[in-house]
Design a protein around this motif. Structure first.
Motif, PDB file in Angstrom:
ATOM      1  N   UNK A 125     -77.635 -28.998  44.065  1.00 26.06           N
ATOM      2  CA  UNK A 125     -78.000 -29.539  42.763  1.00 26.06           C
ATOM      3  C   UNK A 125     -76.757 -29.854  41.926  1.00 26.06           C
ATOM      4  N   UNK A 126     -76.658 -31.084  41.456  1.00 26.84           N
ATOM      5  CA  UNK A 126     -75.510 -31.508  40.646  1.00 26.84           C
ATOM      6  C   UNK A 126     -76.015 -32.305  39.442  1.00 26.84           C
ATOM      7  N   UNK A 127     -75.164 -32.368  38.427  1.00 28.57           N
ATOM      8  CA  UNK A 127     -75.410 -33.263  37.298  1.00 28.57           C
ATOM      9  C   UNK A 127     -74.545 -34.498  37.476  1.00 28.57           C
ATOM     10  N   UNK A 128     -75.073 -35.655  37.104  1.00 25.39           N
ATOM     11  CA  UNK A 128     -74.341 -36.899  37.320  1.00 25.39           C
ATOM     12  C   UNK A 128     -74.618 -37.876  36.192  1.00 25.39           C
ATOM     13  N   UNK A 129     -73.621 -38.736  35.956  1.00 20.49           N
ATOM     14  CA  UNK A 129     -73.730 -39.797  34.945  1.00 20.49           C
ATOM     15  C   UNK A 129     -73.180 -41.080  35.537  1.00 20.49           C
ATOM     16  N   UNK A 130     -73.711 -42.221  35.122  1.00 20.15           N
ATOM     17  CA  UNK A 130     -73.158 -43.485  35.626  1.00 20.15           C
ATOM     18  C   UNK A 130     -71.841 -43.830  34.938  1.00 20.15           C
ATOM     19  N   UNK A 131     -70.957 -44.482  35.657  1.00 18.57           N
ATOM     20  CA  UNK A 131     -69.743 -45.026  35.038  1.00 18.57           C
ATOM     21  C   UNK A 131     -70.145 -46.206  34.163  1.00 18.57           C
ATOM     22  N   UNK A 132     -69.579 -46.276  32.959  1.00 17.39           N
ATOM     23  CA  UNK A 132     -69.963 -47.292  31.986  1.00 17.39           C
ATOM     24  C   UNK A 132     -68.830 -48.285  31.757  1.00 17.39           C
ATOM     25  N   UNK A 133     -69.204 -49.507  31.490  1.00 14.11           N
ATOM     26  CA  UNK A 133     -68.230 -50.507  31.058  1.00 14.11           C
ATOM     27  C   UNK A 133     -68.285 -50.564  29.530  1.00 14.11           C
ATOM     28  N   UNK A 134     -67.170 -50.216  28.875  1.00 11.44           N
ATOM     29  CA  UNK A 134     -67.135 -50.134  27.427  1.00 11.44           C
ATOM     30  C   UNK A 134     -65.982 -50.966  26.880  1.00 11.44           C
ATOM     31  N   UNK A 135     -66.083 -51.237  25.577  1.00 12.52           N
ATOM     32  CA  UNK A 135     -65.015 -51.942  24.864  1.00 12.52           C
ATOM     33  C   UNK A 135     -64.178 -50.913  24.107  1.00 12.52           C
ATOM     34  N   UNK A 136     -62.948 -50.739  24.535  1.00  9.68           N
ATOM     35  CA  UNK A 136     -62.058 -49.752  23.929  1.00  9.68           C
ATOM     36  C   UNK A 136     -60.856 -50.443  23.299  1.00  9.68           C
ATOM     37  N   UNK A 137     -60.300 -49.763  22.291  1.00  9.27           N
ATOM     38  CA  UNK A 137     -59.032 -50.193  21.709  1.00  9.27           C
ATOM     39  C   UNK A 137     -57.877 -49.553  22.473  1.00  9.27           C
ATOM     40  N   UNK A 138     -56.751 -50.279  22.565  1.00 12.52           N
ATOM     41  CA  UNK A 138     -55.530 -49.691  23.114  1.00 12.52           C
ATOM     42  C   UNK A 138     -54.902 -48.813  22.039  1.00 12.52           C
ATOM     43  N   UNK A 139     -54.698 -47.556  22.354  1.00 13.99           N
ATOM     44  CA  UNK A 139     -54.248 -46.608  21.338  1.00 13.99           C
ATOM     45  C   UNK A 139     -53.000 -45.854  21.788  1.00 13.99           C
ATOM     46  N   UNK A 140     -52.324 -45.293  20.816  1.00 12.02           N
ATOM     47  CA  UNK A 140     -51.189 -44.398  21.047  1.00 12.02           C
ATOM     48  C   UNK A 140     -51.552 -43.052  20.441  1.00 12.02           C
ATOM     49  N   UNK A 141     -51.469 -41.987  21.233  1.00 11.81           N
ATOM     50  CA  UNK A 141     -51.863 -40.652  20.768  1.00 11.81           C
ATOM     51  C   UNK A 141     -50.677 -39.911  20.168  1.00 11.81           C
ATOM     52  N   UNK A 142     -50.968 -39.122  19.157  1.00 13.42           N
ATOM     53  CA  UNK A 142     -49.953 -38.284  18.505  1.00 13.42           C
ATOM     54  C   UNK A 142     -50.659 -37.083  17.895  1.00 13.42           C
ATOM     55  N   UNK A 143     -49.867 -36.108  17.516  1.00  8.06           N
ATOM     56  CA  UNK A 143     -50.417 -34.939  16.818  1.00  8.06           C
ATOM     57  C   UNK A 143     -49.787 -34.883  15.434  1.00  8.06           C
ATOM     58  N   UNK A 144     -50.596 -34.510  14.456  1.00 13.19           N
ATOM     59  CA  UNK A 144     -50.092 -34.502  13.090  1.00 13.19           C
ATOM     60  C   UNK A 144     -50.674 -33.378  12.262  1.00 13.19           C
ATOM     61  N   UNK A 145     -50.376 -33.417  10.976  1.00 12.86           N
ATOM     62  CA  UNK A 145     -50.822 -32.403  10.026  1.00 12.86           C
ATOM     63  C   UNK A 145     -51.403 -33.091   8.803  1.00 12.86           C
ATOM     64  N   UNK A 146     -52.488 -32.535   8.311  1.00 12.28           N
ATOM     65  CA  UNK A 146     -53.104 -33.051   7.086  1.00 12.28           C
ATOM     66  C   UNK A 146     -52.362 -32.465   5.879  1.00 12.28           C
ATOM     67  N   UNK A 147     -51.999 -33.330   4.951  1.00 11.37           N
ATOM     68  CA  UNK A 147     -51.329 -32.888   3.728  1.00 11.37           C
ATOM     69  C   UNK A 147     -51.976 -33.563   2.528  1.00 11.37           C
ATOM     70  N   UNK A 148     -51.857 -32.933   1.360  1.00 10.32           N
ATOM     71  CA  UNK A 148     -52.380 -33.515   0.129  1.00 10.32           C
ATOM     72  C   UNK A 148     -51.339 -34.439  -0.480  1.00 10.32           C
ATOM     73  N   UNK A 149     -51.802 -35.553  -1.079  1.00 14.01           N
ATOM     74  CA  UNK A 149     -50.880 -36.418  -1.809  1.00 14.01           C
ATOM     75  C   UNK A 149     -50.259 -35.643  -2.960  1.00 14.01           C
TER      76      UNK A 149
END
Length: 390
Positions: free
Chosen positions: A45-69
């Protein structure tokens, strides 16, 4: 003669007995073999999902911190004893609201004294001004009176400034944090009283490698998530880019502005940031749980209908020239010719967004991939797709 007959009967009896024993052993072994050959392991018994064709944006990942103005830890310029506290922890305040009143009785008394001296100096100055116009006094005496008036005025202003410092006010509107002081406590200049943060507008501060500097611009869209809100995505825009690259890390610091309408995102939170470099391209995506990572490469198990290579058991047994059909003695399951099975596919991964990952190579849209239960699988394993747990 009789002895020969006894011997013959004994040998015949032994032959029959041993023949029956060996026949039973052969029958037992064939029965066991047929059971083993007829055994078909149940599908996994397994769980499965179909592969989807989606519209994605090209992104750049980073890590940051929330600060108040606008965010500050409120302190005091003057030392003194806390006389009154006019706020509660977590309270919303407006600019100019009084937060703390320090004891200023000595300063108030000094102010009365200096004001009295100032009035006297002003009277002397006005009188000597009239005398000076008629040349009744010397210029030197008039200068002394003028200087004394200026000194008394400065004493009054300095005392008023000290009294003002002992009334600590909110420098801007926002939300207060936890109170750090109590009534009757003596505090020194610079001691923390409470933090004040303006939460209506926040900054997202993060750094990216210098290589991507030409792709950054003010007004560029960014998305970010914070741990407190799970996978909920918030949108912001780049408001400023630092004028230089850090010489140690070779990263450039970037700030984004975010309107905190709900007021629930707080300064200091950790943010996972995605900078939108290019909008809308078609990609094949699968759930991140479908990927199996190993030293040999990343892979997925694809579910499809296949011909099953299972042995068909021999259901006949011949003993002493007599053919026996074992399928009539016990129930034997004939294996199916086709069914659902899995095959391992090595894939090339692309970007990740939320809990999905893009597949550059290895899987086509619509193919069913296993998302749970991979540890029990090998190439060709029969499977049964079960309903996913909510």
């Amino acid at each position: 003669m009789r002895k020969f007959m006894y011997t013959a009967i004994t040998l015949l009896t032994l032959s029959v007995v041993f023949g029956a024993i060996f026949g039973f052993i052969e029958f037992r072994d064939r029965m066991v073999g047929s059971f083993v050959a007829a055994y078909i392991p149940p599908p996994v018994g397994v769980e499965a999902d179909p592969a989807l064709e989606e519209q994605w944006d090209t992104t750049l990942s980073a890590v940051g911190t929330v600060k108040a103005v606008n965010g500050v830890d409120i302190t005091t310029e003057a030392s003194g004893l806390i006389k009154e506290i006019y706020f509660a922890s977590g309270q919303e305040v407006d600019e100019g609201d009084v937060l703390i009143q320090l004891d200023d009785e000595v300063e108030q008394a000094n102010l009365k004294s200096f004001k009295a001296q100032y009035r006297l100096a002003k009277i002397n100055f006005d009188r000597d001004s009239r005398l000076m116009r008629s040349n009744a006094i010397s210029r030197t005496e008039f200068d002394k009176v003028e200087a004394q008036l200026a000194d008394m005025k400065a004493q009054v202003e300095r005392t008023e400034a000290t009294i003002s410092q002992k009334k600590i006010k909110a420098p801007f509107s926002g939300r207060l944090g936890l109170r750090q002081v109590n009534v009757g406590e003596f505090i020194n200049s610079g001691d923390d009283i409470v933090t004040l943060q303006a939460l209506d507008e926040l900054l997202i501060e993060f750094s990216v490698p210098e290589y991507f500097t030409p792709k950054l611009y003010v007004g560029q869209k960014i998305r970010f998530t914070v741990t407190a809100f799970g996978q909920r995505v918030f949108e912001a825009t780049i408001s400023s880019i630092n004028a230089k690259v850090d010489e140690t890390t070779r990263n450039i610091q970037v700030q984004g502005n975010f309107l905190n309408d709900t007021g629930k995102i707080l300064p200091g939170m950790f943010a996972n940031v995605s900078i939108i470099l290019e909008e809308q391209k078609s990609v094949i995506t699968v759930p991140q749980t479908a990927i199996s990572y190993s030293l040999y490469g990343d892979s997925v198990f694809v579910v499809s209908e296949q011909e099953l290579n299972l042995k068909t058991p021999d259901t006949t047994l011949e003993i002493f020239g007599l053919e026996i059909d074992l399928s009539k003695i016990h129930k034997m399951e004939i294996p199916p010719e086709r069914g659902l099975a899995v095959s391992r596919r090595y894939v090339k991964l692309g970007e990740r967004q939320g809990n999905r990952v893009s597949i550059v190579e290895g899987v086509s849209a619509g193919e069913l991939v296993v998302t749970a239960g991979q540890l029990k699988l090998n190439n060709g394993t029969r499977v049964e797709v079960i309903e996913q747990k909510p």
